[in-house]
Design a protein around this motif. Sequence first.
Motif, PDB file in Angstrom:
ATOM      1  N   MET A   1       0.845  -1.194   0.000  1.00  0.00           N
ATOM      2  CA  MET A   1       0.000   0.000   0.000  1.00  0.00           C
ATOM      3  C   MET A   1       0.884   1.249   0.000  1.00  0.00           C
ATOM      4  SD  MET A   1      -3.011   1.046   2.729  1.00  0.00           S
ATOM      5  CE  MET A   1      -3.826  -0.555   2.613  1.00  0.00           C
ATOM      6  N   LYS A   2       0.654   2.150  -0.936  1.00  0.00           N
ATOM      7  CA  LYS A   2       1.445   3.367  -1.033  1.00  0.00           C
ATOM      8  C   LYS A   2       1.085   4.333   0.096  1.00  0.00           C
ATOM      9  CE  LYS A   2       3.523   2.073  -4.810  1.00  0.00           C
ATOM     10  NZ  LYS A   2       4.964   1.728  -4.797  1.00  0.00           N
ATOM     11  N   PHE A   3       1.990   5.327   0.328  1.00  0.00           N
ATOM     12  CA  PHE A   3       1.854   6.164   1.518  1.00  0.00           C
ATOM     13  C   PHE A   3       0.523   6.915   1.558  1.00  0.00           C
ATOM     14  CE2 PHE A   3       2.264   9.776   4.256  1.00  0.00           C
ATOM     15  CZ  PHE A   3       2.953   9.266   5.342  1.00  0.00           C
ATOM     16  N   GLY A   4       0.134   7.548   0.455  1.00  0.00           N
ATOM     17  CA  GLY A   4      -1.108   8.310   0.457  1.00  0.00           C
ATOM     18  C   GLY A   4      -2.313   7.458   0.774  1.00  0.00           C
ATOM     19  N   THR A   5      -2.296   6.224   0.309  1.00  0.00           N
ATOM     20  CA  THR A   5      -3.392   5.305   0.604  1.00  0.00           C
ATOM     21  C   THR A   5      -3.365   4.899   2.069  1.00  0.00           C
ATOM     22  OG1 THR A   5      -3.168   4.473  -1.662  1.00  0.00           O
ATOM     23  CG2 THR A   5      -4.515   3.174  -0.138  1.00  0.00           C
ATOM     24  N   LYS A   6      -2.161   4.651   2.598  1.00  0.00           N
ATOM     25  CA  LYS A   6      -2.051   4.312   4.025  1.00  0.00           C
ATOM     26  C   LYS A   6      -2.546   5.447   4.904  1.00  0.00           C
ATOM     27  CE  LYS A   6       2.339   3.085   4.232  1.00  0.00           C
ATOM     28  NZ  LYS A   6       3.622   2.554   4.790  1.00  0.00           N
ATOM     29  N   ALA A   7      -2.194   6.679   4.539  1.00  0.00           N
ATOM     30  CA  ALA A   7      -2.602   7.823   5.346  1.00  0.00           C
ATOM     31  C   ALA A   7      -4.117   7.891   5.480  1.00  0.00           C
ATOM     32  CB  ALA A   7      -2.069   9.112   4.723  1.00  0.00           C
ATOM     33  N   ILE A   8      -4.824   7.505   4.433  1.00  0.00           N
ATOM     34  CA  ILE A   8      -6.280   7.611   4.428  1.00  0.00           C
ATOM     35  C   ILE A   8      -6.959   6.366   4.990  1.00  0.00           C
ATOM     36  CG2 ILE A   8      -8.299   7.827   2.889  1.00  0.00           C
ATOM     37  CD1 ILE A   8      -6.481   9.551   1.059  1.00  0.00           C
ATOM     38  N   HIS A   9      -6.369   5.186   4.759  1.00  0.00           N
ATOM     39  CA  HIS A   9      -7.084   3.950   5.064  1.00  0.00           C
ATOM     40  C   HIS A   9      -6.467   3.043   6.130  1.00  0.00           C
ATOM     41  CE1 HIS A   9      -9.987   4.451   1.820  1.00  0.00           C
ATOM     42  NE2 HIS A   9      -8.994   4.765   0.996  1.00  0.00           N
TER      43      HIS A   9
END
Length: 379
Positions: free
Chosen positions: A1-9
């Motif tokens: 999971m890429k960082f931006g996706t991790k930040a949100i989910h």
Amino acid sequence: MKFGTKAIHAGLEPDPTTGAIMTPIYQTSTYVQASPGDHKGYEYSRTQNPTRHALEKNFAALENAKHGLAFASGLAATDALMKTLKPGDEVISTNDLYGGTYRLFTKVFEGYGLKFHFVDMTDLSNVSSLINEKTKVVWAETPTNPMMSIIDIRGLADLLKGKDILLAVDNTFSSPYLQNPIDHGADVVMHSVTKYLAGHSDVVMGALMLNDDQLQERLAFLQNASGAVPGPQDSFLVLRGIKTLHLRMQRHSENGREVAQYLRGHEKVDKVYWPGFEDHPNFEIAKKQMRDFGGMISFTMKDDSVDYAVKILERFKLFSLAESLGGVESLSGHPASMTHASIPREERLKSGLKDSLIRLSVGVEDIEDLIADLKQAIG
């Protein structure tokens, strides 16, 4: 999971009762039990709270760690780690560090028998020369506060390899978006969540991220036993703030680069401290362990008087003169009298922190407006 996706989910699930996409604020102090001891993991909100629990899982994911722990402030997080030590243990710390951390180490924990060594960690031989059988923690900031020095995390990890010494890194200035110390060999990462992670100057909080199960159990015990925990409302606000962390940090870094270059080209400015300059000491290490160079900058003027620095700070219109950093709004500060006032002057000067030094936390405003504010303030 890429960082931006991790930040949100990462770590987050829709509320099982209502399907709410945002983690609910579980504003409760206690939980009903069907029978004594049957508490489904929650019994009292100092020990654990569902909103905080979701945030702690998110913290862990952001730093590529197994565990995350939330505390009432960054100093409370640092305090918990120091409480894993015992009288006679020694800590090696960078000599260029946040004044509150220095105060905690010297004015609190030295009184309980811990010994602290403050050294320039840009030269790892300074650390190596102090290691002995009593050394239990090496404490690093990188970039440092406020001189923006870069410390080689992997170099420190290799130096400590095979020794029973924890490498703890204060990653506040970088945020997990720019740097992940655990990926470079650190054992524990500390954040003043108040800063970039929360990002909106409306929360005070701290965090520890780590992989070791036994250390996590000890820290979770201390978190509960000492009680310096954040409430569910603050946990909710940080979860909301983290959802835009990657977007904010990208703009902080873009604006930081523009401001640093403008200051370096100004005829009245003497030195500019920002790790993205190719002639910055340890630039190659910064390039290796950071994804970009952030929005924290310090500088001095050719007119090296404190009065002139104060006049600049008083003339700012967008760079608000205030404690803290990492919010969406730009801030300015005078470390010698504000964030680092608790460090004796002779110690500040050893790390290059002059009385005239100005520190900027470059926000996410329009860059033309920020440059115009610098131009009118400096004159």
